[in-house]
Structure formats: structure tokens, C-alpha cells
Scaffold this motif. Structure first.
Motif, PDB file in Angstrom:
ATOM      1  N   LEU A  95      -7.534 -28.637  -6.827  1.00  0.00           N
ATOM      2  CA  LEU A  95      -6.815 -28.367  -5.585  1.00  0.00           C
ATOM      3  C   LEU A  95      -7.727 -28.607  -4.375  1.00  0.00           C
ATOM      4  CD1 LEU A  95      -5.032 -24.980  -6.431  1.00  0.00           C
ATOM      5  CD2 LEU A  95      -3.926 -27.220  -6.214  1.00  0.00           C
ATOM      6  N   PRO A  96      -7.143 -28.815  -3.194  1.00  0.00           N
ATOM      7  CA  PRO A  96      -7.964 -28.870  -1.975  1.00  0.00           C
ATOM      8  C   PRO A  96      -8.789 -27.590  -1.832  1.00  0.00           C
ATOM      9  CG  PRO A  96      -5.705 -29.559  -1.521  1.00  0.00           C
ATOM     10  CD  PRO A  96      -5.709 -29.030  -2.921  1.00  0.00           C
ATOM     11  N   GLN A  97      -9.967 -27.725  -1.249  1.00  0.00           N
ATOM     12  CA  GLN A  97     -10.886 -26.592  -1.171  1.00  0.00           C
ATOM     13  C   GLN A  97     -10.284 -25.370  -0.492  1.00  0.00           C
ATOM     14  OE1 GLN A  97     -13.736 -26.671  -2.817  1.00  0.00           O
ATOM     15  NE2 GLN A  97     -14.018 -24.508  -2.328  1.00  0.00           N
ATOM     16  N   GLU A  98      -9.525 -25.576   0.572  1.00  0.00           N
ATOM     17  CA  GLU A  98      -8.976 -24.425   1.297  1.00  0.00           C
ATOM     18  C   GLU A  98      -7.985 -23.640   0.430  1.00  0.00           C
ATOM     19  OE1 GLU A  98      -6.840 -28.189   2.891  1.00  0.00           O
ATOM     20  OE2 GLU A  98      -8.884 -27.583   2.335  1.00  0.00           O
ATOM     21  N   GLU A  99      -7.314 -24.318  -0.493  1.00  0.00           N
ATOM     22  CA  GLU A  99      -6.406 -23.602  -1.404  1.00  0.00           C
ATOM     23  C   GLU A  99      -7.183 -22.731  -2.387  1.00  0.00           C
ATOM     24  OE1 GLU A  99      -2.757 -24.985  -3.168  1.00  0.00           O
ATOM     25  OE2 GLU A  99      -2.974 -26.902  -2.117  1.00  0.00           O
ATOM     26  N   LYS A 100      -8.310 -23.251  -2.855  1.00  0.00           N
ATOM     27  CA  LYS A 100      -9.126 -22.456  -3.793  1.00  0.00           C
ATOM     28  C   LYS A 100      -9.741 -21.251  -3.091  1.00  0.00           C
ATOM     29  CE  LYS A 100     -11.749 -25.899  -5.458  1.00  0.00           C
ATOM     30  NZ  LYS A 100     -11.210 -27.234  -5.157  1.00  0.00           N
ATOM     31  N   GLU A 101     -10.122 -21.428  -1.831  1.00  0.00           N
ATOM     32  CA  GLU A 101     -10.791 -20.349  -1.104  1.00  0.00           C
ATOM     33  C   GLU A 101      -9.882 -19.142  -0.884  1.00  0.00           C
ATOM     34  OE1 GLU A 101     -13.914 -20.075  -0.516  1.00  0.00           O
ATOM     35  OE2 GLU A 101     -14.566 -22.123  -0.940  1.00  0.00           O
ATOM     36  N   VAL A 102      -8.573 -19.339  -0.987  1.00  0.00           N
ATOM     37  CA  VAL A 102      -7.633 -18.208  -0.889  1.00  0.00           C
ATOM     38  C   VAL A 102      -7.959 -17.155  -1.948  1.00  0.00           C
ATOM     39  CG1 VAL A 102      -5.202 -17.551  -1.238  1.00  0.00           C
ATOM     40  CG2 VAL A 102      -5.778 -19.584   0.114  1.00  0.00           C
ATOM     41  N   TYR A 103      -8.528 -17.592  -3.069  1.00  0.00           N
ATOM     42  CA  TYR A 103      -8.809 -16.692  -4.191  1.00  0.00           C
ATOM     43  C   TYR A 103     -10.282 -16.283  -4.253  1.00  0.00           C
ATOM     44  CZ  TYR A 103      -4.244 -18.459  -5.294  1.00  0.00           C
ATOM     45  OH  TYR A 103      -2.919 -18.797  -5.202  1.00  0.00           O
ATOM     46  N   ALA A 104     -11.029 -16.570  -3.181  1.00  0.00           N
ATOM     47  CA  ALA A 104     -12.458 -16.263  -3.175  1.00  0.00           C
ATOM     48  C   ALA A 104     -12.702 -14.772  -3.350  1.00  0.00           C
ATOM     49  CB  ALA A 104     -13.096 -16.744  -1.875  1.00  0.00           C
ATOM     50  N   LYS A 105     -13.773 -14.458  -4.074  1.00  0.00           N
ATOM     51  CA  LYS A 105     -14.169 -13.060  -4.252  1.00  0.00           C
ATOM     52  C   LYS A 105     -14.416 -12.435  -2.880  1.00  0.00           C
ATOM     53  CE  LYS A 105     -17.950 -10.280  -6.083  1.00  0.00           C
ATOM     54  NZ  LYS A 105     -19.208 -10.258  -6.831  1.00  0.00           N
ATOM     55  N   PRO A 106     -13.769 -11.296  -2.581  1.00  0.00           N
ATOM     56  CA  PRO A 106     -13.940 -10.677  -1.262  1.00  0.00           C
ATOM     57  C   PRO A 106     -15.394 -10.287  -0.988  1.00  0.00           C
ATOM     58  CG  PRO A 106     -12.081  -9.708  -2.445  1.00  0.00           C
ATOM     59  CD  PRO A 106     -12.816 -10.565  -3.430  1.00  0.00           C
ATOM     60  N   GLN A 107     -15.807 -10.438   0.251  1.00  0.00           N
ATOM     61  CA  GLN A 107     -17.165 -10.054   0.658  1.00  0.00           C
ATOM     62  C   GLN A 107     -17.414  -8.586   0.339  1.00  0.00           C
ATOM     63  OE1 GLN A 107     -19.751 -11.554   1.842  1.00  0.00           O
ATOM     64  NE2 GLN A 107     -19.127 -13.496   2.729  1.00  0.00           N
ATOM     65  N   GLY A 108     -18.516  -8.308  -0.294  1.00  0.00           N
ATOM     66  CA  GLY A 108     -18.891  -6.933  -0.583  1.00  0.00           C
ATOM     67  C   GLY A 108     -18.194  -6.318  -1.780  1.00  0.00           C
ATOM     68  N   SER A 109     -17.341  -7.090  -2.450  1.00  0.00           N
ATOM     69  CA  SER A 109     -16.620  -6.556  -3.608  1.00  0.00           C
ATOM     70  C   SER A 109     -17.586  -6.269  -4.753  1.00  0.00           C
ATOM     71  CB  SER A 109     -15.564  -7.554  -4.070  1.00  0.00           C
ATOM     72  OG  SER A 109     -15.001  -7.146  -5.302  1.00  0.00           O
ATOM     73  N   LYS A 110     -17.398  -5.128  -5.408  1.00  0.00           N
ATOM     74  CA  LYS A 110     -18.220  -4.794  -6.570  1.00  0.00           C
ATOM     75  C   LYS A 110     -17.649  -5.385  -7.859  1.00  0.00           C
ATOM     76  CE  LYS A 110     -20.138  -0.552  -4.630  1.00  0.00           C
ATOM     77  NZ  LYS A 110     -20.292   0.914  -4.768  1.00  0.00           N
ATOM     78  N   SER A 111     -16.431  -5.903  -7.765  1.00  0.00           N
ATOM     79  CA  SER A 111     -15.806  -6.551  -8.912  1.00  0.00           C
ATOM     80  C   SER A 111     -16.232  -8.020  -8.960  1.00  0.00           C
ATOM     81  CB  SER A 111     -14.286  -6.468  -8.803  1.00  0.00           C
ATOM     82  OG  SER A 111     -13.664  -7.316  -9.741  1.00  0.00           O
ATOM     83  N   VAL A 112     -16.171  -8.611 -10.143  1.00  0.00           N
ATOM     84  CA  VAL A 112     -16.489 -10.040 -10.257  1.00  0.00           C
ATOM     85  C   VAL A 112     -15.250 -10.892 -10.011  1.00  0.00           C
ATOM     86  CG1 VAL A 112     -18.366  -9.680 -11.900  1.00  0.00           C
ATOM     87  CG2 VAL A 112     -16.063 -10.112 -12.769  1.00  0.00           C
TER      88      VAL A 112
END
Length: 335
Positions: A95-112
Motif C-alpha cells: 500500500l502507499p506509505q501514508e495508508e500504512k502509517e494509519v496503523y503505526a504504533k502510537p508514540q509512547g505505547s507500551k504495547s507492541v
């Protein structure tokens, strides 16, 4: 957009035929120096549909004790179910990069969970040649669909179908592993979380690299969870340490690769061994893999089973909560 993704770095690097210095491994890690070339490791292959249970338990116990790794065939997951899992995962990473970034791990998240690049701290500040997507697939109480791509449209269906089959495979393996220790068939699963055992899917995406002999996709490690059940694509990349040497692992079409993880080594008081492994990358082709990690709940206490210690067999591991173990491992803190 945050961190630069390896997929983008790959495209830049292929055009100039060189890679950023932070990906270049020290000589004691570089595949060109440390791999035993010309030798493909044929790890134990086990027919999970063998009707002789005693034989099956013995083979799984032997492979887990001597290798920490084996491949299973006739596991009951249809080829098309595995193909669909691979297809939708590949389509997500295209997919285009901006579509993948929608699912990026949130900043500071302790989850993987989420789309990302770096996972754990490396002491030398090096980076692995890989992007990834993590999300839990079972049980329903821990599934967070915001990390499941909506494109391609069949992504959820393909992952849920694969998970339904995989749970049966995992239960059978845990039963055999428990019996192989001389325990009752349910004891291992119960000790690592029972029906609350969490299935964490990771899609690894290793794009082409102009200097693959100098980099690693994922650095040498053992898996911190219980079991890992992995589907690779056709591009070679998994390496296993054997007698201090690194070897490529021979793939078998439609087989699942099973890794013994740290929690099973701990539970078995060292009878079963977590496998030390790493991944290499390819100059011309994208390697992908789909490991599912069977993780205990974070507050689950895990230690050696009482019947596997005593009478000269000393306790080799501490009993601790899985969440504490995971924190120490990811942050390189001695256990």
C-alpha cells in the motif's frame, strides 16, 4: 511520518548500491563471515497427523530438547488458508506509505501492536533491515481491530480463518509437549495462561538490500513467549545457531516452523531449549514471514514445574510474571 521505514530506505539504497552505516553489523554478526556457507540445516520434520501418539510425543520432545525448533507437516491448515494469509499481508505492505502509517504504533505505547520499524533496544545502536506489523488475533477479549488493516478488504477474514485453524495446532503441540515432560496433557497450557493465552501475529517485511551480507533482518535472539508458529514466504532467511555456528534452515512447502520460546524452557526447567535464531535478507527479493507468538497474560506467573525439580535437578530459573520478564528482555536487563 515519524521514523523512516526500511522499505523506503531499501528503495533509496538499491538506487545507489550502498546502505546507511547504522545497518552494517560488526564482523562477529555479519552473515558473510558468520554463516556456514554451502550447508542447509535440515531441522526435524514431524507429521502432526501421526496416529501413533506415543511416537509423536517422543519426536516433539526430542526435537524440543535437542533443537528447540522443528517443522510440522500434515498440520491440518489448508494450503489456501496459508496462501490467503500471505496474500493479504503482502498486499498491506504494498500500500502507499501514508495508508500504512494509519496503523503505526502510537508514540509512547507500551504495547507492541501496530505498524513499525524498531522493536527492541540494541546495545550498539544498530538497526534491523525489517518493517513489521503486530496485532493480537486471539482471544477476542484482547483483539484491537484498530491495528488490523481495512485494506485489502479480505485482510480480517484471512487472518481470522488462519487463527481458527492455528489454535487447534497450538493445542495439540502444547498437549504433546506436556506429555513429553511426563506431565498430564493439560498442565503446560494451564501453566502458561490456559484459555487466556494470547496469540500475537507479527508480519515481518524484509525488503531487498544491496549489501545483504553485512546486515541482519532480526538480530540473534530467542523468543520470549511460549511457542512461535511461523509461516515464511519462499525467500530463504531463517538461520539457526548450532554448535556455535550459523546455518540456513531448509524450508518445506506448506510446513509450519515451530520455535520453542523462553517460557517453555523455563517451565520445563531447561529440558526443552529455546532456539537461538536470526534472519538474513536478500539482494533481489523481499522476504516475509508470519510468526504467531503464544504469549501468557502479562500477570501470569511462570516458573519451573514443581515435578521437574528436586532429586538432584536444581531449579534453573526464577519464577516471575511474564510482563516483568518481557520488560527485562526488551530492555536488555538481566533476568
Amino acid at each position: 511520518m515519524g521514523l523512516e521505514r526500511v522499505q523506503a530506505i531499501s528503495q533509496q539504497s538499491m538506487s545507489i548500491n550502498t546502505i546507511p552505516h547504522e545497518f552494517i553489523r560488526s564482523e562477529n554478526e555479519q552473515p558473510v563471515i558468520t554463516t556456514v556457507h554451502g550447508a542447509i540445516l535440515e531441522v526435524p520434520t514431524i507429521d502432526l497427523n501421526d496416529t501413533d501418539e506415543e511416537k509423536l510425543v517422543g519426536m516433539i520432545a526430542k526435537a524440543s530438547s535437542e533443537w528447540g525448533l522443528f517443522q510440522i507437516v500434515n498440520h491440518g491448515i489448508p494450503s489456501e488458508v496459508i496462501s490467503n494469509l500471505q496474500k493479504v499481508g503482502k498486499e498491506f505492505f504494498e500500500l502507499p506509505q501514508e495508508e500504512k502509517e494509519v496503523y503505526a504504533k502510537p508514540q509512547g505505547s507500551k504495547s507492541v501492536e501496530g505498524y513499525g520499524t524498531q522493536l527492541q533496544r540494541e546495545l550498539e545502536g544498530k538497526k534491523g533491515w525489517v518493517d513489521h506489523l503486530f496485532h493480537r488475533v486471539w482471544p477476542p477479549s484482547v483483539v484491537d481491530y484498530k491495528f488490523w488493516p481495512v485494506n485489502p478488504p479480505s485482510y480480517r477474514e484471512a487472518n481470522e480463518q488462519y487463527t481458527n485453524y492455528l489454535r487447534n495446532v497450538a493445542d495439540k503441540l502444547l498437549k504433546c509437549l506436556s506429555l513429553g515432560l511426563g506431565l498430564k496433557e493439560h498442565e503446560m497450557k494451564a501453566a502458561v495462561g490456559g484459555d487466556d493465552l494470547e496469540y500475537l501475529l507479527k508480519i515481518n517485511y524484509y525488503p531487498p538490500c544491496p549489501q545483504p551480507d553485512l546486515v541482519l533482518g532480526v538480530v540473534a535472539h530467542t523468543d520470549m513467549s511460549t511457542l512461535t508458529l511461523l509461516v515464511p514466504n519462499e525467500v530463504q532467511g531463517l538461520q539457526v545457531s548450532r554448535d556455535g555456528q550459523w546455518y540456513d534452515v531448509k524450508y518445506i512447502p506448506d510446513a509450519l516452523i515451530v520455535h520453542i520460546g523462553d517460557q517453555i524452557e523455563i517451565f520445563s526447567n531447561g529440558k526443552y531449549k529455546a532456539v537461538l535464531h536470526r534472519t538474513t535478507v536478500n539482494k533481489d527479493a523481499t522476504r516475509m514471514s508470519w510468526p504467531v507468538f503464544l504469549e501468557p497474560p502479562s500477570d501470569q506467573l511462570i516458573g519451573p514445574h514443581p515435578r521437574l525439580v528436586g532429586e538432584g535437578n536444581l531449579t534453573k530459573y526464577k519464577t516471575k510474571k511474564y510482563g516483568d520478564y518481557m520488560y527485562c528482555k526488551l530492555n536488555k536487563i538481566p533476568q
